[in-house]
Design a protein around this motif. Structure first.
Motif, mmCIF file in Angstrom:
data_model
loop_
_atom_site.group_PDB
_atom_site.id
_atom_site.type_symbol
_atom_site.label_atom_id
_atom_site.label_comp_id
_atom_site.label_asym_id
_atom_site.label_seq_id
_atom_site.Cartn_x
_atom_site.Cartn_y
_atom_site.Cartn_z
ATOM 1 N N ASP A 71 0.869 -1.237 0.087
ATOM 2 C CA ASP A 71 0.078 -0.062 0.028
ATOM 3 C C ASP A 71 0.818 1.120 0.057
ATOM 4 O O ASP A 71 0.630 2.130 -0.765
ATOM 5 C CB ASP A 71 -0.931 0.074 1.300
ATOM 6 C CG ASP A 71 -2.014 -1.041 1.175
ATOM 7 O OD1 ASP A 71 -2.293 -1.512 -0.048
ATOM 8 O OD2 ASP A 71 -2.542 -1.349 2.182
ATOM 9 N N ARG A 72 2.105 1.451 0.664
ATOM 10 C CA ARG A 72 2.867 2.170 0.906
ATOM 11 C C ARG A 72 3.398 2.532 -0.564
ATOM 12 O O ARG A 72 3.755 3.765 -1.020
ATOM 13 C CB ARG A 72 3.938 2.262 1.880
ATOM 14 C CG ARG A 72 4.731 3.470 2.455
ATOM 15 C CD ARG A 72 3.506 4.362 2.959
ATOM 16 N NE ARG A 72 4.351 5.541 3.298
ATOM 17 C CZ ARG A 72 3.641 6.904 3.459
ATOM 18 N NH1 ARG A 72 2.682 6.977 2.936
ATOM 19 N NH2 ARG A 72 4.695 7.856 4.059
ATOM 20 N N ILE A 73 4.009 1.391 -1.261
ATOM 21 C CA ILE A 73 4.712 1.511 -2.529
ATOM 22 C C ILE A 73 3.542 2.165 -3.533
ATOM 23 O O ILE A 73 4.074 2.972 -4.481
ATOM 24 C CB ILE A 73 5.138 0.187 -3.046
ATOM 25 C CG1 ILE A 73 6.277 -0.385 -2.076
ATOM 26 C CG2 ILE A 73 5.439 0.227 -4.490
ATOM 27 C CD1 ILE A 73 6.848 -2.038 -2.276
ATOM 28 N N ASP A 79 0.630 8.636 -6.106
ATOM 29 C CA ASP A 79 0.055 9.570 -5.346
ATOM 30 C C ASP A 79 0.950 10.739 -5.370
ATOM 31 O O ASP A 79 2.106 10.787 -4.624
ATOM 32 C CB ASP A 79 -0.330 9.477 -3.945
ATOM 33 C CG ASP A 79 -0.950 10.427 -3.225
ATOM 34 O OD1 ASP A 79 -1.177 11.495 -3.502
ATOM 35 O OD2 ASP A 79 -1.630 10.446 -2.135
ATOM 36 N N SER A 80 0.724 11.832 -6.064
ATOM 37 C CA SER A 80 1.579 12.899 -6.389
ATOM 38 C C SER A 80 1.867 13.741 -4.938
ATOM 39 O O SER A 80 2.853 14.444 -4.915
ATOM 40 C CB SER A 80 1.241 13.927 -7.319
ATOM 41 O OG SER A 80 0.048 14.373 -7.074
ATOM 42 N N ALA A 81 0.884 13.535 -4.123
ATOM 43 C CA ALA A 81 0.988 14.240 -2.849
ATOM 44 C C ALA A 81 1.897 13.505 -1.712
ATOM 45 O O ALA A 81 2.198 14.244 -0.793
ATOM 46 C CB ALA A 81 -0.373 14.612 -2.124
ATOM 47 N N THR A 82 2.312 12.468 -2.182
ATOM 48 C CA THR A 82 3.089 11.683 -1.042
ATOM 49 C C THR A 82 4.574 12.212 -1.175
ATOM 50 O O THR A 82 5.071 12.487 -2.046
ATOM 51 C CB THR A 82 3.369 10.188 -1.521
ATOM 52 O OG1 THR A 82 1.899 9.755 -1.744
ATOM 53 C CG2 THR A 82 4.097 9.410 -0.380
ATOM 54 N N ASP A 83 5.131 12.153 0.087
ATOM 55 C CA ASP A 83 6.233 12.978 0.648
ATOM 56 C C ASP A 83 7.053 11.537 0.464
ATOM 57 O O ASP A 83 7.375 10.981 1.536
ATOM 58 C CB ASP A 83 6.390 13.650 1.789
ATOM 59 C CG ASP A 83 7.790 13.882 2.366
ATOM 60 O OD1 ASP A 83 8.756 14.077 1.265
ATOM 61 O OD2 ASP A 83 7.972 14.104 3.427
ATOM 62 N N VAL A 84 7.827 11.271 -0.723
ATOM 63 C CA VAL A 84 8.742 10.282 -0.701
ATOM 64 C C VAL A 84 10.012 10.278 -0.046
ATOM 65 O O VAL A 84 10.214 9.407 0.617
ATOM 66 C CB VAL A 84 8.905 10.284 -2.695
ATOM 67 C CG1 VAL A 84 10.111 8.847 -2.631
ATOM 68 C CG2 VAL A 84 7.954 9.936 -3.269
ATOM 69 N N PRO A 85 10.794 11.312 -0.016
ATOM 70 C CA PRO A 85 11.827 11.361 0.795
ATOM 71 C C PRO A 85 11.423 11.177 2.155
ATOM 72 O O PRO A 85 12.056 10.340 3.210
ATOM 73 C CB PRO A 85 12.414 13.126 0.834
ATOM 74 C CG PRO A 85 12.063 13.010 -0.604
ATOM 75 C CD PRO A 85 10.585 12.684 -0.820
ATOM 76 N N GLY A 86 10.220 11.756 2.967
ATOM 77 C CA GLY A 86 9.710 11.621 3.939
ATOM 78 C C GLY A 86 9.552 10.159 4.489
ATOM 79 O O GLY A 86 9.441 9.605 5.612
#
Length: 268
Positions: A71-73, A79-86
């Motif tokens: 789900d996180r992947i 999801d463009s709003a996802t903070d990938v580095p975070g």
């Protein structure tokens, strides 16, 4: 439909699984849950993956290897709003916690192995300070050689692995208090078989659980050894002359009161 060079459009499930080092079952599952669906199908309905599909699958494999759930992947990829580095920092923190737990587990396993092989995880100086100058630091090794294949040695080692000098000092103090109480009771004329003597026998069994569980039959066997073994007899008789023989009678009488025949008792 070649998988050589840059021409990767039309790769089969088996080819993709081989390239990415994943199972065909995983690819089927990712397709079923909508995480990575192949863009093409053969006329017979078989999955075919394009270069774009393969790129997405590469990213899924990378994120899965660092511990992200599916789900996180999906959120990271779609999801463009996802903070990938975070998200990756949070995962790194979880990985660091797991590493610390594994290091603690490794250290615990090292202590457990050492305890099974040595018995006491104390230096000779620590042993003398805790158990007294009469203590022989060779005794644990001798006990390991004699009893190392028994259940009781394994139980003793498991207890020993979790103990440091302070814990062993508490064990030694409790046993010393018991031995003083035995000497005082004998000096006061407490008779084997009396309620007070029986309480002392039970107190001895309880104190002995610091080493391993002691049944009444096993306690009878210990009582015999305390009287017959010169080293044990000297220790108890050093507290009060005749204490080794008196304590054996106390143990035997308490065993009889609980339905154990001391004459036939065995180490069980």
């Amino acid at each position: 439909m070649s998988d050589a060079g840059d021409d990767v459009d039309g790769l089969t499930v088996g080819q993709v699984a081989s390239r990415l080092g994943v199972t065909v079952r995983a690819l089927h599952h990712w397709d079923e849950v909508g995480l990575a669906r192949p863009s093409l199908r053969t006329t017979g309905g078989y999955r075919l993956y394009t270069a774009g599909d393969l790129e997405r699958l590469h990213r899924i494999v990378v994120y899965r290897e660092v511990g992200l759930g599916l789900d996180r992947i999906r959120a990271v990829l779609d999801d463009s709003a996802t903070d990938v580095p975070g998200a990756l920092r949070a995962q790194r923190a979880q990985v660091a916690e797991r590493i610390e737990r594994l290091q603690q587990l490794s250290a615990g396993l090292d202590r457990m192995i050492d305890a099974h092989e040595r018995g006491l995880l104390l230096t000779a100086e620590q042993q003398a300070a805790i158990f007294g100058p009469q203590w022989n630091p060779d005794w644990p090794a001798e006990a390991r050689q004699r009893y190392g294949d028994t259940v009781q040695w394994r139980q003793y080692a498991e207890r020993s692995a979790s103990r440091g000098p302070q814990e062993w000092q508490a064990v030694a103090d409790a046993m010393a208090d018991l031995e003083r109480a035995l000497g005082d009771a004998m000096g006061a004329g407490v008779a084997p078989g009396s309620p007070e003597a029986n309480r002392l026998a039970e107190r001895h069994r309880e104190a002995f659980t610091s080493y391993f569980p002691l049944t009444r039959q096993m306690q009878v066997c210990l009582g015999r050894r305390f009287e017959s073994d010169p080293e044990y007899a000297a220790h108890y008789d050093g507290i009060r002359p005749g204490l080794a023989a008196w304590f054996r009678r106390v143990v035997d009488a308490n065993a009889r009161a609980h339905g154990v025949d001391p004459d036939t008792a065995t180490w069980q």
